[in-house]
Design a protein around this motif. Sequence first.
Motif, PDB file in Angstrom:
ATOM      1  N   UNK A 148       0.822  -1.215   0.000  1.00  0.00           N
ATOM      2  CA  UNK A 148       0.000   0.000   0.000  1.00  0.00           C
ATOM      3  C   UNK A 148       0.857   1.266   0.000  1.00  0.00           C
ATOM      4  N   UNK A 149       0.269   2.352  -0.450  1.00  0.00           N
ATOM      5  CA  UNK A 149       1.002   3.618  -0.574  1.00  0.00           C
ATOM      6  C   UNK A 149       1.543   4.111   0.761  1.00  0.00           C
ATOM      7  N   UNK A 150       0.763   3.919   1.825  1.00  0.00           N
ATOM      8  CA  UNK A 150       1.218   4.439   3.117  1.00  0.00           C
ATOM      9  C   UNK A 150       2.496   3.762   3.594  1.00  0.00           C
ATOM     10  N   UNK A 151       2.724   2.525   3.156  1.00  0.00           N
ATOM     11  CA  UNK A 151       3.919   1.807   3.582  1.00  0.00           C
ATOM     12  C   UNK A 151       5.124   2.108   2.693  1.00  0.00           C
ATOM     13  N   UNK A 152       4.883   2.437   1.451  1.00  0.00           N
ATOM     14  CA  UNK A 152       5.992   2.640   0.512  1.00  0.00           C
ATOM     15  C   UNK A 152       6.355   4.116   0.311  1.00  0.00           C
ATOM     16  N   UNK A 153       5.447   5.022   0.664  1.00  0.00           N
ATOM     17  CA  UNK A 153       5.738   6.446   0.483  1.00  0.00           C
ATOM     18  C   UNK A 153       6.803   6.902   1.479  1.00  0.00           C
ATOM     19  N   UNK A 154       7.852   7.500   0.964  1.00  0.00           N
ATOM     20  CA  UNK A 154       8.926   7.990   1.818  1.00  0.00           C
ATOM     21  C   UNK A 154       8.422   9.108   2.728  1.00  0.00           C
ATOM     22  N   UNK A 155       8.715   8.978   4.021  1.00  0.00           N
ATOM     23  CA  UNK A 155       8.388  10.032   4.979  1.00  0.00           C
ATOM     24  C   UNK A 155       9.708  10.669   5.392  1.00  0.00           C
ATOM     25  N   UNK A 156       9.947  11.879   4.915  1.00  0.00           N
ATOM     26  CA  UNK A 156      11.217  12.562   5.154  1.00  0.00           C
ATOM     27  C   UNK A 156      11.076  13.504   6.345  1.00  0.00           C
ATOM     28  N   UNK A 157      11.908  13.315   7.350  1.00  0.00           N
ATOM     29  CA  UNK A 157      11.880  14.166   8.532  1.00  0.00           C
ATOM     30  C   UNK A 157      12.747  15.409   8.362  1.00  0.00           C
ATOM     31  N   UNK A 158      13.846  15.231   7.642  1.00  0.00           N
ATOM     32  CA  UNK A 158      14.759  16.359   7.407  1.00  0.00           C
ATOM     33  C   UNK A 158      15.506  16.088   6.109  1.00  0.00           C
ATOM     34  N   UNK A 159      15.658  17.102   5.294  1.00  0.00           N
ATOM     35  CA  UNK A 159      16.416  16.947   4.065  1.00  0.00           C
ATOM     36  C   UNK A 159      17.262  18.187   3.807  1.00  0.00           C
ATOM     37  N   UNK A 160      18.345  17.965   3.079  1.00  0.00           N
ATOM     38  CA  UNK A 160      19.275  19.059   2.822  1.00  0.00           C
ATOM     39  C   UNK A 160      19.913  18.847   1.446  1.00  0.00           C
ATOM     40  N   UNK A 161      19.999  19.918   0.687  1.00  0.00           N
ATOM     41  CA  UNK A 161      20.627  19.830  -0.627  1.00  0.00           C
ATOM     42  C   UNK A 161      22.122  20.108  -0.494  1.00  0.00           C
ATOM     43  N   UNK A 162      22.909  19.246  -1.118  1.00  0.00           N
ATOM     44  CA  UNK A 162      24.350  19.372  -1.028  1.00  0.00           C
ATOM     45  C   UNK A 162      24.878  20.286  -2.134  1.00  0.00           C
ATOM     46  N   UNK A 163      26.153  20.615  -2.036  1.00  0.00           N
ATOM     47  CA  UNK A 163      26.764  21.527  -3.006  1.00  0.00           C
ATOM     48  C   UNK A 163      26.749  20.960  -4.421  1.00  0.00           C
ATOM     49  N   UNK A 164      26.793  19.624  -4.529  1.00  0.00           N
ATOM     50  CA  UNK A 164      26.798  19.003  -5.852  1.00  0.00           C
ATOM     51  C   UNK A 164      25.398  18.853  -6.450  1.00  0.00           C
ATOM     52  N   UNK A 165      24.401  19.347  -5.745  1.00  0.00           N
ATOM     53  CA  UNK A 165      23.027  19.278  -6.229  1.00  0.00           C
ATOM     54  C   UNK A 165      22.234  18.093  -5.711  1.00  0.00           C
ATOM     55  N   UNK A 166      22.920  17.128  -5.090  1.00  0.00           N
ATOM     56  CA  UNK A 166      22.240  15.975  -4.539  1.00  0.00           C
ATOM     57  C   UNK A 166      21.555  16.294  -3.219  1.00  0.00           C
ATOM     58  N   UNK A 167      20.662  15.389  -2.822  1.00  0.00           N
ATOM     59  CA  UNK A 167      19.913  15.581  -1.578  1.00  0.00           C
ATOM     60  C   UNK A 167      20.252  14.475  -0.591  1.00  0.00           C
ATOM     61  N   UNK A 168      20.330  14.848   0.681  1.00  0.00           N
ATOM     62  CA  UNK A 168      20.467  13.872   1.757  1.00  0.00           C
ATOM     63  C   UNK A 168      19.285  14.051   2.690  1.00  0.00           C
ATOM     64  N   UNK A 169      18.880  12.966   3.348  1.00  0.00           N
ATOM     65  CA  UNK A 169      17.673  13.050   4.161  1.00  0.00           C
ATOM     66  C   UNK A 169      17.720  12.103   5.350  1.00  0.00           C
ATOM     67  N   UNK A 170      16.954  12.470   6.351  1.00  0.00           N
ATOM     68  CA  UNK A 170      16.677  11.580   7.480  1.00  0.00           C
ATOM     69  C   UNK A 170      15.210  11.193   7.367  1.00  0.00           C
ATOM     70  N   UNK A 171      14.937   9.891   7.345  1.00  0.00           N
ATOM     71  CA  UNK A 171      13.589   9.419   7.059  1.00  0.00           C
ATOM     72  C   UNK A 171      12.919   8.798   8.284  1.00  0.00           C
ATOM     73  N   UNK A 172      11.704   8.319   8.080  1.00  0.00           N
ATOM     74  CA  UNK A 172      10.864   7.798   9.152  1.00  0.00           C
ATOM     75  C   UNK A 172      11.538   6.728  10.026  1.00  0.00           C
ATOM     76  N   UNK A 173      12.306   5.775   9.465  1.00  0.00           N
ATOM     77  CA  UNK A 173      12.925   4.760  10.325  1.00  0.00           C
ATOM     78  C   UNK A 173      13.722   5.340  11.491  1.00  0.00           C
ATOM     79  N   UNK A 174      14.323   6.502  11.299  1.00  0.00           N
ATOM     80  CA  UNK A 174      15.116   7.109  12.377  1.00  0.00           C
ATOM     81  C   UNK A 174      14.203   7.531  13.526  1.00  0.00           C
ATOM     82  N   UNK A 175      13.055   8.119  13.208  1.00  0.00           N
ATOM     83  CA  UNK A 175      12.109   8.522  14.249  1.00  0.00           C
ATOM     84  C   UNK A 175      11.589   7.316  15.009  1.00  0.00           C
TER      85      UNK A 175
END
Length: 333
Positions: A148-175
């Motif tokens: 189901x969508x609720x299980x597969x949809x990424x839940x992002x708690x914090x995200x940050x764009x890096x200098x190279x244009x990529x993104x890093x994130x802390x997701x639901x498993x951490x919470x």
Amino acid sequence: MAKFFRTHATETALLVVIAMISLILSFATDRYFTVGNAFDLLNTSSVNIIFAVGLLVVLIAGGIDISFAVAASVVQYGVALFIGWIGGGNWAIGLVVAGCIGVALGSINAGLIQMLGIPSIVVTISTFNIFFGFLMFFTKGVSIYDLPDWLTTRVVLYERQMADGGWVEISLPVLVMVLCVAATWALITRTTVGRQLYAFGDNPEGARRFGINIAFMRFLAFGWLGLMAGIAGLVQAHYAQEVVPNALYGRELDVLAAVVLGGARLGGGKGTVLGCVLGVMLTQITQNGLNLMGVSPFAFKMIVGAIILVAITLSSSQIERLLPFRRHRGTTR
């Protein structure tokens, strides 16, 4: 501060070792000391930390369990089938179902140990094979990708764009991991039953004479591990975006090594949540560093084996306490 270091010698030693390994890895590979790698390490460590705090409670109570990773796989399938049956669901329902199935599987272990009077390691070796055999027989090894969508949809708690244009994130498993760590810490340090778990693990006969309900202690410890295994199984399915029957197979030894390395004593009566988390982080950092250096993953398995050997050797408990026949105490774990 000095008092903390004296009373938390194991945790202090682990922090020093982690710092030293991190320093070495920073010179060995330029990708280790990056924000992206730190975030990835935190996200990927979450499931093992949830497993570890559950296993810590069992070890404190003087038991040992190697079936929890397989139990988590059973939970994944159980939740997937249940939400398919009810035609949907959400995180609240998923966590409740996962927790209930996990506690039930943990209670099976506790009940067998209590009724049969044999060591917990023997029981959980048996249930490890029973659970995994049942899962593979029932599923025929087929994975589930239609979640189901609720299980597969990424839940992002914090995200940050890096200098190279990529993104890093802390997701639901951490919470979820933080909540499980906090709940376990509160259980073993801020409740009466938590203190009774330590007393039971350290001296089962003395605890019985003092009036502590031995059966309740076992069901609490293994039930708590079952609860954590159920939650970890659901979190793993969310992170992997699929349910694979053998995805968690083999995690039990890695987690056991980490928890014992963190100061939990085989034989019971000792262990802290902080040491447990640091033990997991040490093994995860080691694995992460080896991966970044391009070292074979089989090398990490050798390191885990060495960690188990060293941790057991340095444990203040006697290995004979895990065996059916002991000279000083006639109770089983």
